[in-house]
Design a protein around this motif. Structure first.
Motif, PDB file in Angstrom:
ATOM      1  N   GLY A  97       0.792  -1.223   0.000  1.00 32.94           N
ATOM      2  CA  GLY A  97       0.000   0.000   0.000  1.00 32.94           C
ATOM      3  C   GLY A  97       0.823   1.271   0.000  1.00 32.94           C
ATOM      4  O   GLY A  97       0.278   2.356   0.157  1.00 32.94           O
ATOM      5  N   TYR A  98       2.134   1.150  -0.137  1.00 36.44           N
ATOM      6  CA  TYR A  98       2.946   2.357  -0.197  1.00 36.44           C
ATOM      7  C   TYR A  98       2.930   2.922  -1.618  1.00 36.44           C
ATOM      8  O   TYR A  98       3.033   2.158  -2.587  1.00 36.44           O
ATOM      9  CB  TYR A  98       4.386   2.060   0.214  1.00 36.44           C
ATOM     10  CG  TYR A  98       4.537   1.826   1.685  1.00 36.44           C
ATOM     11  CD1 TYR A  98       4.591   2.905   2.565  1.00 36.44           C
ATOM     12  CD2 TYR A  98       4.608   0.536   2.199  1.00 36.44           C
ATOM     13  CE1 TYR A  98       4.718   2.690   3.931  1.00 36.44           C
ATOM     14  CE2 TYR A  98       4.728   0.313   3.557  1.00 36.44           C
ATOM     15  CZ  TYR A  98       4.790   1.395   4.423  1.00 36.44           C
ATOM     16  OH  TYR A  98       4.906   1.195   5.764  1.00 36.44           O
ATOM     17  N   ALA A  99       2.830   4.232  -1.726  1.00 36.49           N
ATOM     18  CA  ALA A  99       2.879   4.874  -3.040  1.00 36.49           C
ATOM     19  C   ALA A  99       4.346   4.985  -3.444  1.00 36.49           C
ATOM     20  O   ALA A  99       5.014   5.984  -3.162  1.00 36.49           O
ATOM     21  CB  ALA A  99       2.234   6.253  -2.998  1.00 36.49           C
ATOM     22  N   VAL A 100       4.851   3.952  -4.066  1.00 34.83           N
ATOM     23  CA  VAL A 100       6.276   3.841  -4.369  1.00 34.83           C
ATOM     24  C   VAL A 100       6.789   5.067  -5.130  1.00 34.83           C
ATOM     25  O   VAL A 100       7.805   5.666  -4.768  1.00 34.83           O
ATOM     26  CB  VAL A 100       6.539   2.548  -5.176  1.00 34.83           C
ATOM     27  CG1 VAL A 100       7.940   2.548  -5.748  1.00 34.83           C
ATOM     28  CG2 VAL A 100       6.335   1.337  -4.278  1.00 34.83           C
ATOM     29  N   GLN A 101       6.062   5.458  -6.177  1.00 30.25           N
ATOM     30  CA  GLN A 101       6.514   6.590  -6.996  1.00 30.25           C
ATOM     31  C   GLN A 101       6.569   7.882  -6.184  1.00 30.25           C
ATOM     32  O   GLN A 101       7.474   8.687  -6.356  1.00 30.25           O
ATOM     33  CB  GLN A 101       5.595   6.777  -8.215  1.00 30.25           C
ATOM     34  CG  GLN A 101       5.792   5.752  -9.315  1.00 30.25           C
ATOM     35  CD  GLN A 101       7.204   5.753  -9.887  1.00 30.25           C
ATOM     36  OE1 GLN A 101       8.114   5.176  -9.313  1.00 30.25           O
ATOM     37  NE2 GLN A 101       7.393   6.415 -11.028  1.00 30.25           N
ATOM     38  N   ALA A 102       5.595   8.069  -5.301  1.00 27.73           N
ATOM     39  CA  ALA A 102       5.568   9.289  -4.492  1.00 27.73           C
ATOM     40  C   ALA A 102       6.791   9.357  -3.592  1.00 27.73           C
ATOM     41  O   ALA A 102       7.397  10.419  -3.415  1.00 27.73           O
ATOM     42  CB  ALA A 102       4.290   9.351  -3.671  1.00 27.73           C
ATOM     43  N   PHE A 103       7.178   8.191  -3.038  1.00 21.29           N
ATOM     44  CA  PHE A 103       8.361   8.191  -2.178  1.00 21.29           C
ATOM     45  C   PHE A 103       9.623   8.484  -2.995  1.00 21.29           C
ATOM     46  O   PHE A 103      10.506   9.219  -2.562  1.00 21.29           O
ATOM     47  CB  PHE A 103       8.476   6.852  -1.439  1.00 21.29           C
ATOM     48  CG  PHE A 103       7.628   6.810  -0.208  1.00 21.29           C
ATOM     49  CD1 PHE A 103       8.091   7.348   0.978  1.00 21.29           C
ATOM     50  CD2 PHE A 103       6.349   6.273  -0.251  1.00 21.29           C
ATOM     51  CE1 PHE A 103       7.305   7.337   2.120  1.00 21.29           C
ATOM     52  CE2 PHE A 103       5.551   6.257   0.884  1.00 21.29           C
ATOM     53  CZ  PHE A 103       6.023   6.791   2.074  1.00 21.29           C
ATOM     54  N   ARG A 104       9.695   7.894  -4.176  1.00 19.39           N
ATOM     55  CA  ARG A 104      10.858   8.174  -5.026  1.00 19.39           C
ATOM     56  C   ARG A 104      10.907   9.656  -5.375  1.00 19.39           C
ATOM     57  O   ARG A 104      11.965  10.289  -5.336  1.00 19.39           O
ATOM     58  CB  ARG A 104      10.756   7.371  -6.323  1.00 19.39           C
ATOM     59  CG  ARG A 104      11.112   5.912  -6.141  1.00 19.39           C
ATOM     60  CD  ARG A 104      10.958   5.188  -7.459  1.00 19.39           C
ATOM     61  NE  ARG A 104      11.395   3.800  -7.346  1.00 19.39           N
ATOM     62  CZ  ARG A 104      10.927   2.819  -8.106  1.00 19.39           C
ATOM     63  NH1 ARG A 104      10.016   3.076  -9.032  1.00 19.39           N
ATOM     64  NH2 ARG A 104      11.371   1.597  -7.952  1.00 19.39           N
TER      65      ARG A 104
END
Lengths: 339, 412
Positions: free
Chosen positions: A203-210
């Motif tokens: 459920g982590y927004a991978v792109q947002a973290f990157r």
């Protein structure tokens, strides 16, 4: 472990104090200015490490952020007569953050090699702009004619004063970056680095973290760019060229990816070895290249890895030599992939 | 523990560097020479080193009566590296004079440092116009030339003597290209000529075909400004492309350092520069002979440039009786110099710190089995301001992509 932690903090404080005392040790000015350069590139290398080591993104656009904030300082001072430090710093970092926000949107559309190539292309665009937009950037000749403003009423025009200021900036950046990588946010970044799909499934927004890491790293690199502009009192297209991007990446890899302090050591090696060697021989680039290759072949985990191995050997020697009943420090686990 | 290692490491490396020595010792003059010994400018840099060294060798390693210790800093053609090396030369090696560099970008970057540390500097090669025009430094003396100094006469020559009326230009897309072409366009258009098109090529261009195809064919001549390997590529591709319009170029394009490598493609090209190795004067013949004996090849303008730079340093220092304690007085003495016997001919310096010197119109010809820049006309005593009054000249912006405006662009 608390004992070890206390030792760590104490030795770090001692090292910082020692570094701060350098200008009073009678070291020639030239070495002080090389150390200043080391702290500046150290900040740039550590911020790139946040991307390469902790987020798993290899970016060549760092030079664009480094150069953009450096150019902002020069342009603000020479064309808008804005020389006060804090407003100039704010505008420079703000511009850099905005640029990174835009570049991040474009670059993060790709992954792996695609990401690398897009960042490389974006960097070339900014370089081309600096080279061609002469009325603003001075073109090939760059911008000179601005000086270091006082900060907190401190006169930074002297080598020693600016050295201490740069060291303070380095320590602040180091503390902030260390806090970031140890925070829950930093843990997510590592998850994104190692198992992006699993993180997405969780459920982590991978792109947002990157994206966030990309912008944060750009701002820290911007700090280095601002310091470098003040250090040289000059900016030119070379400050945002691919050469600079590659150099900072080499510092990260040389020092040890994903260690923060490693890239700082890498910066020291690149700055000092290149300058010391170039005084001795015209073939210094060849020798420097050989050193890089040797480190990459025999010490994949960089200088930090070498440090760990030395510690281990010393630890083993101490164990073998003395009957001391004191428990020996357990060897620190090696870099990536540790449990 | 690893914190300690990482933080102390730089100090250890720093301490193991070359030992520091006290500056300003005794009667020895420490000269810091900045040249790009590595990188893309390494080929002409060799000539710079040789010219300087030849003068020292001929004068018993003395300048202005003082023994000389030369420290060389490799700028790699990079302004940041150049600054670091200048710091090293001044702060560690104790140089009391700086000499060099080659690239205009490095030369411009050094200006604030030179002013801050009050180190007198001789610029024998850097030709960026504004260094001795709109942004002068009281600590810098140029013994070379400005980018437009040689092309202003060339524009005049192309109109009046070669009787060209319509030309197109092609040159580097950065300051050196703009300023050298700007000088040509200024005088050529003022005389009555028309410039039909200006083409600018990126500094790293290897393949000129997309640019050569843009050049209009209905012109009397094509004006160019390139240097080094870019010039070699340009001349060869121009010929291979089947273009037959005569070429008129800034003199770096056929400099002796690349002329042999360019080969027959350069024959017939007319250029302007303040020097030619083929210059038929006793002073130059003696210089060329000594140079050939020492290094086994013909000097280029880079070599003559540093030779004359060392000559100026020598005589300026002699005028001060070897005393460098007042850098501004030394620079003033340099600017009062008149050098009647330089290989390139007589030189005086103007109050902006730039030479007034002959500009030679040369044509590339095959002489005795080798290509040479044969002098076909001399403009004597040319100022960086050409025939304009300095104030009048300086009221205009520095030559650029857009100044002077091209009078025939878009008209054909």
């Amino acid at each position: 472990m608390t004992g070890r932690r206390a030792l760590l903090v104490a030795s770090a404080a001692a090292a910082a104090a020692l570094a701060a005392a350098v200008p009073s040790l009678g070291l020639p000015q030239y070495y002080i200015s090389l150390l200043t350069q080391t702290w500046i590139f150290g900040i740039a290398a550590m911020s790139l490490d946040l991307l390469v080591g902790f987020t798993g993104l290899v970016s060549f656009a760092q030079a664009a952020f480094f150069g953009t904030s450096a150019y902002m300082i020069a342009v603000l001072a020479t064309q808008y007569h804005l020389v006060a430090f804090w407003p100039a710093l704010g505008i420079a970092l703000g511009t850099t953050a905005a640029l990174a926000a835009l570049f991040g949107l474009l670059a993060l559309r790709g992954e792996g090699v695609t990401f690398i190539i897009i960042t490389l292309a974006l960097n070339e665009i900014v370089w081309g702009l600096a080279y061609q937009w002469v009325s603003v950037s001075g073109g090939d000749n760059g911008i000179a004619g601005f000086i270091r403003p006082p900060v907190f009423g401190l006169d930074l025009s002297g080598t020693a004063a600016f050295y201490r200021f740069t060291l303070a900036a380095l320590l602040v950046c180091l503390a902030l970056l260390a806090a970031i990588v140890r925070s829950p946010f930093g843990l997510v970044l590592r998850g994104v680095r190692d198992r992006p799909r699993r993180m997405a499934a969780l459920g982590y927004a991978v792109q947002a973290f990157r994206y966030a890491a990309f912008v944060i790293a750009a701002v820290f690199t911007g700090v280095a760019g601002v310091l470098f502009a003040y250090y040289n009192e000059f900016v030119g297209p070379v400050n945002l060229s691919l050469d600079t991007a590659v150099q900072v990446l080499i510092m990260v890899i040389l020092g040890g990816v994903g260690t923060l302090l490693g890239p700082l050591a890498g910066a020291a090696v690149v700055v000092f070895v290149s300058n010391a060697l170039s005084n001795l021989t015209q073939r210094w680039e060849l020798i420097l290249g050989a050193i890089y290759v040797a480190i990459l072949l025999f010490a994949r985990d960089g200088l930090v890895g070498i440090g760990h191995r030395v510690m281990r050997v010393l630890g083993a020697a101490a164990r073998g030599a003395g009957p001391a009943a004191r428990p020996v420090m357990s060897p620190p686990p090696g870099g990536r992939g540790e449990p | 523990m690893r914190w300690v290692v990482a933080l102390i490491l730089p100090l250890l490396i720093g301490a193991s560097g070359p030992a520091w020595s006290a500056s300003g010792a005794g009667g020895t003059l420490r000269v810091g020479v900045l040249i790009p010994e590595t990188g893309y400018l390494a080929a002409p840099a060799r000539f710079m080193r040789e010219g300087y060294m030849l003068y020292l060798a001929q004068h018993g390693n003395k300048l202005g009566g003082r023994d000389v210790q030369t420290f060389i800093g490799d700028t790699a053609g990079n302004p940041s590296t150049g600054l670091t090396q200048a710091r090293r030369l001044v702060e560690q090696d104790g140089a009391s004079v700086l000499f060099g560099p080659l690239s205009a970008a490095v030369g411009s970057a050094l200006v604030p440092y030179i002013g801050e540390h009050k180190v007198p500097a001789i610029y024998p090669i850097v030709s960026a116009d504004d260094l001795t025009q709109r942004r002068t430094s009281p600590y810098i003396v140029r013994t070379g030339w400005t980018s437009s100094q040689t092309t202003q006469p060339l524009g005049d020559y192309a109109y009046k003597t070669l009787r060209y009326r319509r030309v197109a230009t092609i040159a580097y897309d950065f300051e050196f290209g703009w300023q050298s072409i700007g000088g040509f366009v200024q005088t050529f258009q003022q005389d009555g000529g028309t410039v039909l098109k200006e083409t600018w090529t990126p500094q790293t261009t290897n393949d000129f075909s997309p640019y050569l195809s843009q050049i209009p064919r209905n012109v009397d001549a094509v004006v160019c400004s390139f240097s080094g390997s870019t010039a070699i590529n340009f001349f060869r591709q121009y010929k291979a492309f089947g273009l037959t319009m005569p070429l008129v170029c800034q003199g770096n394009a056929t400099d002796e350092s690349t002329l042999a490598a360019t080969g027959p493609a350069a024959i017939g090209v007319v250029t302007a520069l303040h020097y030619s190795a083929a210059l038929d004067t006793p002073a130059n013949k003696a210089f060329v002979a000594a140079y050939q004996k020492a290094y086994g090849h013909v000097p280029s303008y880079y070599a003559e440039g540093t030779y004359v730079g060392a000559m100026a340093l020598d005589r300026g220092l002699a005028a001060m009786h070897g005393d460098l304690s007042d850098p501004l007085a030394f620079v003033r003495a340099l600017r009062r110099l008149s050098i009647p016997d330089a290989p390139r001919g007589a030189i005086t310096l103007d109050s902006y710190g730039n030479p007034v010197e002959n500009v030679y119109i040369r044509r590339v010809e095959q002489t005795g089995g080798a290509l040479a820049n044969v002098v076909i006309h001399t403009y004597p005593g040319v100022s960086q301001f050409w025939t304009y009054r300095p104030q009048q000249f300086l009221a205009h912006p520095v030559y650029s992509r857009t100044y002077p405006p091209c009078n025939g662009c878009g008209a054909h």
